[in-house]
Design an enzyme around this catalytic site. Structure first.
Site, PDB file in Angstrom:
ATOM      1  N   TYR A   1      24.303  28.717  37.382  1.00 46.36           N
ATOM      2  CA  TYR A   1      22.846  28.913  37.813  1.00 46.36           C
ATOM      3  C   TYR A   1      22.135  29.766  36.856  1.00 46.36           C
ATOM      4  O   TYR A   1      22.656  30.355  36.290  1.00 46.36           O
ATOM      5  CB  TYR A   1      22.783  29.191  39.246  1.00 46.36           C
ATOM      6  CG  TYR A   1      23.335  27.817  40.155  1.00 46.36           C
ATOM      7  CD1 TYR A   1      22.473  26.566  39.977  1.00 46.36           C
ATOM      8  CD2 TYR A   1      24.262  27.825  41.118  1.00 46.36           C
ATOM      9  CE1 TYR A   1      22.741  25.335  40.920  1.00 46.36           C
ATOM     10  CE2 TYR A   1      24.556  26.587  41.858  1.00 46.36           C
ATOM     11  CZ  TYR A   1      23.896  25.367  41.528  1.00 46.36           C
ATOM     12  OH  TYR A   1      24.278  24.425  42.426  1.00 46.36           O
TER      13      TYR A   1
ATOM     14  N   ASP B   1      50.913   0.696  68.078  1.00 42.43           N
ATOM     15  CA  ASP B   1      51.116   0.393  66.527  1.00 42.43           C
ATOM     16  C   ASP B   1      52.310  -0.463  66.437  1.00 42.43           C
ATOM     17  O   ASP B   1      53.236   0.040  67.063  1.00 42.43           O
ATOM     18  CB  ASP B   1      50.762   1.484  65.536  1.00 42.43           C
ATOM     19  CG  ASP B   1      50.335   1.035  64.544  1.00 42.43           C
ATOM     20  OD1 ASP B   1      49.118   1.337  63.884  1.00 42.43           O
ATOM     21  OD2 ASP B   1      51.119   0.345  63.544  1.00 42.43           O
TER      22      ASP B   1
ATOM     23  N   CYS C   1      40.450  20.253  56.467  1.00 46.55           N
ATOM     24  CA  CYS C   1      39.565  19.764  55.537  1.00 46.55           C
ATOM     25  C   CYS C   1      40.736  19.258  54.445  1.00 46.55           C
ATOM     26  O   CYS C   1      41.342  19.846  53.945  1.00 46.55           O
ATOM     27  CB  CYS C   1      38.875  20.824  54.981  1.00 46.55           C
ATOM     28  SG  CYS C   1      38.193  20.225  53.308  1.00 46.55           S
TER      29      CYS C   1
ATOM     30  N   LYS D   1      47.065  13.903  46.206  1.00 47.59           N
ATOM     31  CA  LYS D   1      46.453  13.574  47.701  1.00 47.59           C
ATOM     32  C   LYS D   1      47.246  14.224  48.743  1.00 47.59           C
ATOM     33  O   LYS D   1      47.494  13.700  49.915  1.00 47.59           O
ATOM     34  CB  LYS D   1      46.313  11.981  47.968  1.00 47.59           C
ATOM     35  CG  LYS D   1      45.160  11.679  47.097  1.00 47.59           C
ATOM     36  CD  LYS D   1      44.568  10.266  47.567  1.00 47.59           C
ATOM     37  CE  LYS D   1      43.417   9.909  46.682  1.00 47.59           C
ATOM     38  NZ  LYS D   1      42.778   8.717  47.274  1.00 47.59           N
TER      39      LYS D   1
ATOM     40  N   GLN E   1      21.885  32.416  51.564  1.00 45.48           N
ATOM     41  CA  GLN E   1      22.085  32.410  50.125  1.00 45.48           C
ATOM     42  C   GLN E   1      20.655  32.315  49.228  1.00 45.48           C
ATOM     43  O   GLN E   1      19.794  31.299  49.728  1.00 45.48           O
ATOM     44  CB  GLN E   1      22.938  31.508  49.494  1.00 45.48           C
ATOM     45  CG  GLN E   1      23.184  31.588  48.062  1.00 45.48           C
ATOM     46  CD  GLN E   1      24.070  30.452  47.504  1.00 45.48           C
ATOM     47  OE1 GLN E   1      23.678  29.297  47.591  1.00 45.48           O
ATOM     48  NE2 GLN E   1      25.222  30.600  47.361  1.00 45.48           N
TER      49      GLN E   1
ATOM     50  N   ARG F   1      34.100  24.320  53.181  1.00 43.85           N
ATOM     51  CA  ARG F   1      34.204  22.872  53.724  1.00 43.85           C
ATOM     52  C   ARG F   1      34.974  22.837  55.051  1.00 43.85           C
ATOM     53  O   ARG F   1      35.094  22.034  55.934  1.00 43.85           O
ATOM     54  CB  ARG F   1      34.630  21.683  52.839  1.00 43.85           C
ATOM     55  CG  ARG F   1      33.900  21.653  51.757  1.00 43.85           C
ATOM     56  CD  ARG F   1      34.454  20.903  50.411  1.00 43.85           C
ATOM     57  NE  ARG F   1      35.495  21.574  49.982  1.00 43.85           N
ATOM     58  CZ  ARG F   1      36.534  21.070  49.025  1.00 43.85           C
ATOM     59  NH1 ARG F   1      36.106  20.013  48.530  1.00 43.85           N
ATOM     60  NH2 ARG F   1      37.580  21.654  48.393  1.00 43.85           N
TER      61      ARG F   1
ATOM     62  N   ARG G   1      27.305  36.802  44.159  1.00 45.04           N
ATOM     63  CA  ARG G   1      28.410  35.760  43.878  1.00 45.04           C
ATOM     64  C   ARG G   1      28.544  35.891  42.397  1.00 45.04           C
ATOM     65  O   ARG G   1      27.486  35.434  41.653  1.00 45.04           O
ATOM     66  CB  ARG G   1      27.931  34.646  44.346  1.00 45.04           C
ATOM     67  CG  ARG G   1      29.052  33.549  43.936  1.00 45.04           C
ATOM     68  CD  ARG G   1      29.574  32.936  45.454  1.00 45.04           C
ATOM     69  NE  ARG G   1      30.561  31.576  45.132  1.00 45.04           N
ATOM     70  CZ  ARG G   1      29.979  30.465  45.443  1.00 45.04           C
ATOM     71  NH1 ARG G   1      28.993  30.383  46.283  1.00 45.04           N
ATOM     72  NH2 ARG G   1      30.746  29.342  45.198  1.00 45.04           N
TER      73      ARG G   1
END
Ligand code: NAP
Ligand code: SF4
Length: 675
Positions: A167, A404, A335, A422, A101, A312, A215
């Site tokens: 950018y 446990d 992820c 979450k 990149q 990720r 991109r």
């Protein structure tokens, strides 16, 4: 027959055919800056071995002024080219393909030499950019083209030209940042001249048998951004200029809308990419919050894109594609989009890694090798620390028993996963459950372990976690006071007016839990878009909804309290804290720092302010929830020590302060790698 016929279908780019439709998107890991090229090479080679179709490196600066920060890596010298050769050779040996990149940061470059279309400072940088003159623009183009030629020389299969995320190139495209009146500003034809010239001249320089990904920012999420007509026109011109693939960029970095955090619904922006489908002849890639093969397959089968970019997820599991292809998707480490070990590290100047996979970017340092002497290992506590230790030990060939006292694995993760936004934690607990079974770990749930129960093991690992801290507030034993555990386990009714004692990670989570009712916006894309004010770039330039954010009214009136006088939530994740703070502000949660807790009674909580305990105030509340931090649960570790039994103490049982799943998993994995 594969479950993922679209995802695993080859993609013909003319001079080369990619084996599947998976792109590992660009991530700035900080590895290149270590100058340990063996380490960089191993990071990418591991992902190539894992079967990804094409990878893109982190952004490389085309010149000093365009680097994201001073000293940012790039291909500046013959030595740089030779170093990058180490990486590309290793990737090719592993059967992979890799593009570099090229990232010119423009006014986002963190340094006084930054340049842009106009001299307008960005809201996220202290440095005003220098407005480029004609010669300056020509120099930037030439540097980007040279960088592409050097990438080819270094053995890369292509380049990605970063034209999105606000950018340099993006700064020329929109009036918001381009106030020029010469041939690089004004009309859209002029404003898009820069990307077109860059792609055209790059193609001329690198020849036909080299991949050029462009991109393109398809929804800027800033005021006065591009219209979708402009997006389509630009994409068509970029195709004519010689690009091989168009990748999707979502949102400028200065946008105040989350685009990749865990509370963003999965595949939340593929509808934007889909609008471009059919408008260009070259393949189009979509991205953002795609993290399982199922989601990726659905995106492709719905015709939203030709290829899917995931970044990720390849930190979490280098073998994502290979496992999907082998029909073992449930073993892919998920992820959870937390940013805690990747982007939060990048923005703190640390090497990226991954909360669920501490080996990411540490492939040459953290080795999980088969053991030469099998031991029997007892692990007490099936939270993230204990689970990771147990899994790593079992992977190495040890015989592991995991205990446990609860009836389910997951520990504190089970509280995280009930928080709206979450939901990804469900997948993490599911993955741990799968891996415990897959690795043949003996699981003993519902077992309260005493020191004498562990005599038979060669090694004992104590991961008993934490207990809530007692804040010792007069009146806290009253019926209107609950602990966060009672609330998140759904064990106790909570009134309409709530005061939360403690504004750390858990205080924020509890507030989020209590202000929501009904569907979580993270699982309802339309609701989520309304909450954050995301419109359609075909209707509003940049895609911000004209009416702005329209959150659902809060389910309860909440006051979040802390003793420190700093702004509550200041210490939350570097790249996600602002989202948590903004989300609660949208729900009218009152945040108050610098208080002393005087007493609790039936009316609520009485506080005073400052060291002199002035200005006594009653915060009326039906329910008071204690989220005052945690202390290590060392009862078993202490008993073992008294009995003279050696043990390893990890996770919250070791250190409770600033505990999170990242530290717990890292510590558990690293310990087990040595046993
Ligand atoms: P924490 O983040 O350390 O916060 C504890 C809170 O309790 C602070 O607001 C603190 O503020 C207050 N407190 C401390 N001692 C107190 C006392 N004696 N009396 C009254 N208040 C007191 O701990 P946590 O909220 O329990 O979270 C535990 C860990 O999980 C943290 O490391 C956290 O980062 C992590 N976590 C992270 C996330 C995430 O989103 N990344 C979410 C949940 C949990 P004052 O001392 O100023 O009153
Ligand atoms: Fe995903 Fe969190 Fe790992 Fe980053 S640290 S790759 S967001 S799981």
């Amino acid at each position: 027959m594969t479950h993922y016929p679209n995802l695993l279908a080859p993609l013909d780019l003319g001079h080369v055919t990619l084996p599947n439709r998976v792109l590992m998107g660009s991530m700035h890991t900080g590895l290149e800056e270590t100058k340990d090229w063996n380490r960089v090479a191993e990071f990418y080679a591991a992902r190539a071995r894992g079967g990804v179709g094409l990878m893109v490196t982190g952004g490389m600066a085309p010149n000093r002024e365009g680097g994201v920060f001073p000293g940012a890596a790039g291909l500046f010298t013959a030595e740089d080219i030779a170093n990058h050769r180490v990486v590309t050779d290793r990737v090719h040996e592993a059967g992979g393909r890799i593009a570099m990149q090229i990232l010119h940061a423009g006014r986002y470059a963190y340094g006084p030499e930054c340049v842009s279309a106009s001299g307008i400072k960005s809201p996220i940088s202290p440095f005003p950019p220098k407005e480029l003159d004609e010669a300056g623009i020509e120099k930037q183009i030439a540097d980007i083209v040279t960088s592409a030629s050097r990438a080819r020389e270094a053995g890369y299969d292509g380049v990605e030209i970063m034209g999105s995320e606000g950018y340099f190139i993006n700064q020329f495209l929109v009036r918001h940042t381009n106030k020029r009146e010469d041939r690089w500003g004004g009309s859209y034809e002029n404003r898009m001249r820069l990307p077109i010239e860059i792609v055209r001249r790059t193609r001329e320089a690198v020849g036909e048998d080299f991949i050029i990904i462009y991109r393109l920012s398809m929804i800027d999420l800033v005021p006065d951004g591009s219209t979708f007509e402009e997006v389509i026109l630009l994409a068509q011109e970029i195709e004519k200029a010689g690009a091989s693939i168009i990748n999707t960029g979502i949102g400028w970095h200065e946008a105040r809308i989350p685009t990749i955090a865990t509370s963003v619904p999965r595949a939340a922006f593929t509808w934007v990419t889909k609008k471009l489908m059919g408008e260009v002849g070259i393949p189009v890639i979509t991205s953002n919050r795609i993290n399982t093969p199922e989601v990726a397959e659905d995106v492709l089968s719905s015709g939203a894109a030709d290829m899917v970019s995931m970044a990720r997820p390849f930190l979490a599991d280098a073998d994502f594609v290979a496992k999907a292809a082998a029909g073992k998707a449930e073993t892919i480490a998920p992820c959870i989009a937390c940013n805690q070990a990747c982007l939060d590290h990048t923005f703190s100047g640390k090497i990226s890694t991954c909360l669920v996979n501490p080996r990411a970017c540490f492939e040459t340092e953290l080795m999980i090798t088969p053991t030469e002497r099998q031991k029997s290992i007892g692990v007490v506590g099936a939270g993230p620390a204990g689970l990771s230790a147990a899994m790593t030990a079992a992977e190495r060939g040890h015989k592991v028993t995991l205990f446990d006292r609860a009836e389910e694995i997951g520990g504190q993760l089970n509280m995280a996963r009930v928080i709206p936004g979450k939901e990804e934690f469900h997948g993490l607990v599911d993955w741990f459950r799968t891996m415990v079974a897959d690795l043949g770990i003996t699981l003993e749930l519902g077992r309260e372990i005493a020191a004498g129960d562990l005599d038979a093991f060669d090694e004992v690992i104590i991961a008993t976690g934490v207990v809530p801290r007692d804040p010792g507030i007069p009146g806290q034993d009253g019926p209107n006071v609950l602990s966060y555990i009672d609330v998140l386990r759904g064990k106790a009714p909570v009134g309409d007016r709530v005061a939360i004692i403690g504004a750390g990670g858990i205080g924020f989570d509890v507030a989020e839990y209590l202000v929501h009712e009904g569907d979580s916006p993270t699982e309802d894309l339309d609701l989520w878009r309304e909450e954050w004010g995301i419109g359609d770039p075909s209707e509003t330039p940049g895609g911000l909804a004209p009416a702005g954010p329209q959150p659902e009214p809060p389910a309860r009136r909440i006051t979040l309290l802390q003793r420190k006088s700093e702004a509550p939530g200041k210490r939350l994740g570097k790249t996600t804290g602002w989202i948590h703070r903004a989300a609660l502000r949208m729900k009218d949660v009152k945040m108050m720092g610098g208080v002393n807790y005087e007493r609790i009674d039936a009316e609520g909580i009485h506080v005073s302010h400052g060291e002199a305990r002035e200005n006594p105030t009653l915060i009326e509340a039906d329910t008071i929830v204690l989220c005052a931090g945690q202390l290590s649960d060392r009862s078993l570790a202490d008993a073992l020590e008294t009995a003279g039994v050696n043990c390893h103490v990890i996770g919250g049982a070791d250190v409770a302060a600033e505990l999170d799943a990242k530290r717990a998993i890292n510590q558990g994995t690293r310990l087990a790698a040595t046993l």
